[in-house]
Design an enzyme around this catalytic site. Structure first.
Site, PDB file in Angstrom:
ATOM      1  N   HIS A  19      59.343   8.046  54.182  1.00 44.74           N
ATOM      2  CA  HIS A  19      58.796   6.793  53.642  1.00 44.74           C
ATOM      3  C   HIS A  19      58.858   6.883  52.131  1.00 44.74           C
ATOM      4  O   HIS A  19      58.219   7.774  51.549  1.00 44.74           O
ATOM      5  CB  HIS A  19      57.354   6.600  54.103  1.00 44.74           C
ATOM      6  CG  HIS A  19      57.194   6.580  55.590  1.00 44.74           C
ATOM      7  ND1 HIS A  19      57.142   5.413  56.317  1.00 44.74           N
ATOM      8  CD2 HIS A  19      57.111   7.593  56.504  1.00 44.74           C
ATOM      9  CE1 HIS A  19      57.013   5.702  57.605  1.00 44.74           C
ATOM     10  NE2 HIS A  19      56.994   7.023  57.751  1.00 44.74           N
ATOM     11  N   HIS A 197      58.355   4.352  65.092  1.00 50.62           N
ATOM     12  CA  HIS A 197      57.397   5.451  65.241  1.00 50.62           C
ATOM     13  C   HIS A 197      56.755   5.292  66.623  1.00 50.62           C
ATOM     14  O   HIS A 197      56.257   4.205  66.958  1.00 50.62           O
ATOM     15  CB  HIS A 197      56.298   5.365  64.192  1.00 50.62           C
ATOM     16  CG  HIS A 197      56.683   5.789  62.808  1.00 50.62           C
ATOM     17  ND1 HIS A 197      57.746   5.277  62.142  1.00 50.62           N
ATOM     18  CD2 HIS A 197      56.118   6.709  61.971  1.00 50.62           C
ATOM     19  CE1 HIS A 197      57.829   5.838  60.936  1.00 50.62           C
ATOM     20  NE2 HIS A 197      56.854   6.723  60.801  1.00 50.62           N
ATOM     21  N   GLU A 200      53.467   9.677  68.045  1.00 46.90           N
ATOM     22  CA  GLU A 200      52.897  10.516  66.975  1.00 46.90           C
ATOM     23  C   GLU A 200      51.435  10.763  67.366  1.00 46.90           C
ATOM     24  O   GLU A 200      51.054  11.877  67.681  1.00 46.90           O
ATOM     25  CB  GLU A 200      53.008   9.801  65.619  1.00 46.90           C
ATOM     26  CG  GLU A 200      52.375  10.567  64.461  1.00 46.90           C
ATOM     27  CD  GLU A 200      52.379   9.768  63.139  1.00 46.90           C
ATOM     28  OE1 GLU A 200      52.552   8.540  63.169  1.00 46.90           O
ATOM     29  OE2 GLU A 200      52.176  10.398  62.074  1.00 46.90           O
ATOM     30  N   ASP A 278      58.647  12.950  56.109  1.00 44.11           N
ATOM     31  CA  ASP A 278      57.696  11.848  56.320  1.00 44.11           C
ATOM     32  C   ASP A 278      57.131  11.321  54.990  1.00 44.11           C
ATOM     33  O   ASP A 278      57.660  10.347  54.458  1.00 44.11           O
ATOM     34  CB  ASP A 278      56.581  12.289  57.284  1.00 44.11           C
ATOM     35  CG  ASP A 278      55.931  11.130  58.033  1.00 44.11           C
ATOM     36  OD1 ASP A 278      56.407   9.995  57.898  1.00 44.11           O
ATOM     37  OD2 ASP A 278      54.943  11.372  58.764  1.00 44.11           O
TER      38      ASP A 278
HETATM   39  N1  ADE Z   1      53.549   5.364  57.232  1.00 42.45           N
HETATM   40  C1  ADE Z   1      53.794   6.394  56.425  1.00 42.45           C
HETATM   41  N2  ADE Z   1      53.753   7.547  57.101  1.00 42.45           N
HETATM   42  C2  ADE Z   1      53.498   7.236  58.393  1.00 42.45           C
HETATM   43  C3  ADE Z   1      53.343   7.983  59.589  1.00 42.45           C
HETATM   44  N3  ADE Z   1      53.427   9.312  59.611  1.00 42.45           N
HETATM   45  N4  ADE Z   1      53.059   7.321  60.722  1.00 42.45           N
HETATM   46  C4  ADE Z   1      52.937   5.992  60.706  1.00 42.45           C
HETATM   47  N5  ADE Z   1      53.081   5.242  59.624  1.00 42.45           N
HETATM   48  C5  ADE Z   1      53.355   5.853  58.470  1.00 42.45           C
HETATM   49 ZN    ZN Z   2      56.608   8.257  59.333  1.00 41.57          ZN
END
Ligand code: ADE
Ligand code: ZN
Length: 322
Positions: A19, A197, A200, A278
């Protein structure tokens, strides 16, 4: 430096889960904040770093969105992206596929154009000056409505040549992929690839939905897939890549320690797993640090490192030739 550490540093890598707002180091945050007259919720660079203790995804996102408020002009987005690319060059990243979150900026009155133009210009300079190729992935914030995501997609259409795919990020729990089926359908009709995503913090069902409803090419994170044997069989059979982020998972308490991370199991099962950073400014390391800490804790050998690096190119949106 031992042989594994040298291999990790020197092997060519692609980064597929990054990101750009998550690369905002406190020093740059304060510099940009000063020039834009934005007051930060931290007293100093040191105080910002001290505040980076998270217990889950949401506790991180609260700080991450607050810090992003310094970013206002095309120059800010250029500087942010250029700083990441210079860092990536040191880690021998040859190709990167970068997420950006336009809603984080547009919802506080910043236009779409300076955001994407600043990032795009830095990516062009990254290619000519650093030899790093790149693609850009527009992420929708899943805690906001599907209608807001559709508006963002429409804003992006004039820039479609600069964007390869759309993705889905932000608070996962309670915001399943199925909420965004219509906007992902429209994005694919418009010629974008898709990623999301999933898995997670969210359950394996969210990974199924990302695959079946959003028709994603790869899953970001996806580490909770191991709770579902049928899903693992599908990921292996179709070689659907997972963009795994070990330090992120550690800092957001997805696993209690790096030794408990399931990356090695994913590889041993034949899943196309990759290593990524990330939000490296917040999680304590860029891609090499992620490789290194995972390798130390999980006893990864040379073959594992080579597999991870090869997977990163295989899982990328680069053409077969490239
Ligand atoms: N935005 C930035 N990092 C993130 C992550 N690990 N999971 C979800 N949204 C995000
Ligand atoms: Zn992410």
């Amino acid at each position: 430096m031992d042989a594994i550490a040298r291999l990790i540093r020197d092997i060519p890598k692609a980064e597929l889960h990054l990101h750009i707002e998550g690369t905002l180091e406190p020093e740059l945050m304060f510099e940009i904040g000063r020039r834009n007259g934005v007051k930060l919720p931290f007293e100093s660079v040191e105080a910002a770093r001290q505040a980076y203790h998270f217990h889950d995804l949401q506790s991180f996102l609260n700080i991450y969105y607050a810090a992003a408020s310094v970013l206002q002009t095309e120059r800010d987005f250029y500087d942010l992206t250029w700083a990441y690319l210079q860092r990536a060059a040191k880690d021998n990243i040859k190709h990167t596929e970068i997420f950006f979150d336009p809603q984080t900026h547009c919802d506080r009155g910043i236009e779409f154009d300076p955001v994407i133009r600043g990032i795009h210009r830095a990516l062009q300079d990254g290619k000519t000056q650093l030899g790093i190729s790149s693609h850009l992935i527009l992420c929708f914030l899943r805690h906001l409505s599907p209608e807001a995501a559709m508006n963002t997609l429409k804003q992006a259409l004039p820039y479609r040549d600069w964007i390869i795919a759309v993705g889905l990020d932000s608070s996962e729990l309670g915001h399943p992929p199925r909420k965004f089926k219509a906007v992902f359908d429209r994005a694919r009709q418009e010629g974008f690839l898709t990623v999301a995503h999933a898995g997670e913090e969210g359950p394996p069902e969210y990974i199924w939905e990302a695959l079946d409803l959003l028709e994603v090419s790869r899953i970001d994170h996806g580490v909770r897939c191991l709770e579902d044997e049928k899903l693992v069989r599908r990921l292996v059979a179709e070689q659907i890549p997972l963009t795994v982020c070990p330090l992120s998972n550690l800092k957001l308490c997805v696993f209690p320690s790096m030794k408990d991370h399931n990356l090695k199991k994913l590889l041993d099962l034949g899943i196309c797993a990759t290593i990524n950073s990330d939000d490296p400014a917040y999680f304590g390391g860029y891609i090499v640090e992620n490789f290194q800490q995972a390798a130390t804790a999980l006893d990864l050998d040379e073959h594992d490192i080579e597999t991870l690096a090869k997977n990163s190119f295989k899982a990328s949106f680069l053409s077969e030739n490239r």
